[in-house]
Motif scaffolding. Sequence first.
Motif, mmCIF file in Angstrom:
data_model
loop_
_atom_site.group_PDB
_atom_site.id
_atom_site.type_symbol
_atom_site.label_atom_id
_atom_site.label_comp_id
_atom_site.label_asym_id
_atom_site.label_seq_id
_atom_site.Cartn_x
_atom_site.Cartn_y
_atom_site.Cartn_z
ATOM 1 N N ARG A 82 0.848 -1.215 -0.061
ATOM 2 C CA ARG A 82 -0.027 0.012 -0.049
ATOM 3 C C ARG A 82 0.700 1.276 0.100
ATOM 4 N N GLU A 85 2.561 1.802 -3.264
ATOM 5 C CA GLU A 85 1.651 2.232 -4.265
ATOM 6 C C GLU A 85 1.372 3.462 -4.197
ATOM 7 N N LEU A 86 1.389 4.026 -2.764
ATOM 8 C CA LEU A 86 0.970 5.502 -2.773
ATOM 9 C C LEU A 86 2.393 6.510 -3.020
ATOM 10 N N SER A 88 4.310 5.413 -5.547
ATOM 11 C CA SER A 88 4.230 5.326 -7.059
ATOM 12 C C SER A 88 3.245 6.310 -7.522
ATOM 13 N N GLN A 89 2.239 6.573 -7.027
ATOM 14 C CA GLN A 89 1.242 7.551 -7.141
ATOM 15 C C GLN A 89 1.415 9.036 -7.034
ATOM 16 N N LYS A 90 2.664 9.134 -6.161
ATOM 17 C CA LYS A 90 3.140 10.541 -5.805
ATOM 18 C C LYS A 90 2.245 11.013 -4.720
ATOM 19 N N PHE A 91 1.730 10.196 -4.006
ATOM 20 C CA PHE A 91 0.819 10.658 -2.714
ATOM 21 C C PHE A 91 1.633 10.619 -1.659
#
Length: 131
Positions: A82, A85-86, A88-91
């Motif tokens: 998780r 993934e965050l 990689s999504q730039k969050f």
Amino acid sequence: RLLSVRVREGDFVSAGDEIARMDTQSLDAQLRGAQAQLRQARTARATLTALVRQREQAVTTVASLVAQREAEAALAEKELRRTSELVSQKFFSPQQLDAANSNARVQASRAVLSAARSQRIEAESALLTAR
């Protein structure tokens, strides 16, 4: 071995009359010895039965520990995915992933799980030996 003879040849006897006495000291001693061995065997059996129950309980306890460690490892891996993934999504920034130390947590969880599985194998082996 006869201890005494109560009648002589030619005497009249009736059913139930005592005609001789046997020396039963050695037979009585053998009986007491056999009874003592029986008590020892029963005590040994009870001890071994208790040991088997104890080993079975240890296996159950370790199986529960393994299940708990598997759940912890799965959670750590899920959190790592998780967070990755965050990132990689730039969050999240990569530094936040490092700060969370998620990968190290996953590795630690796996190590603890491996140790718990080893304990389970050891407990199962002890149970087989006890049986």
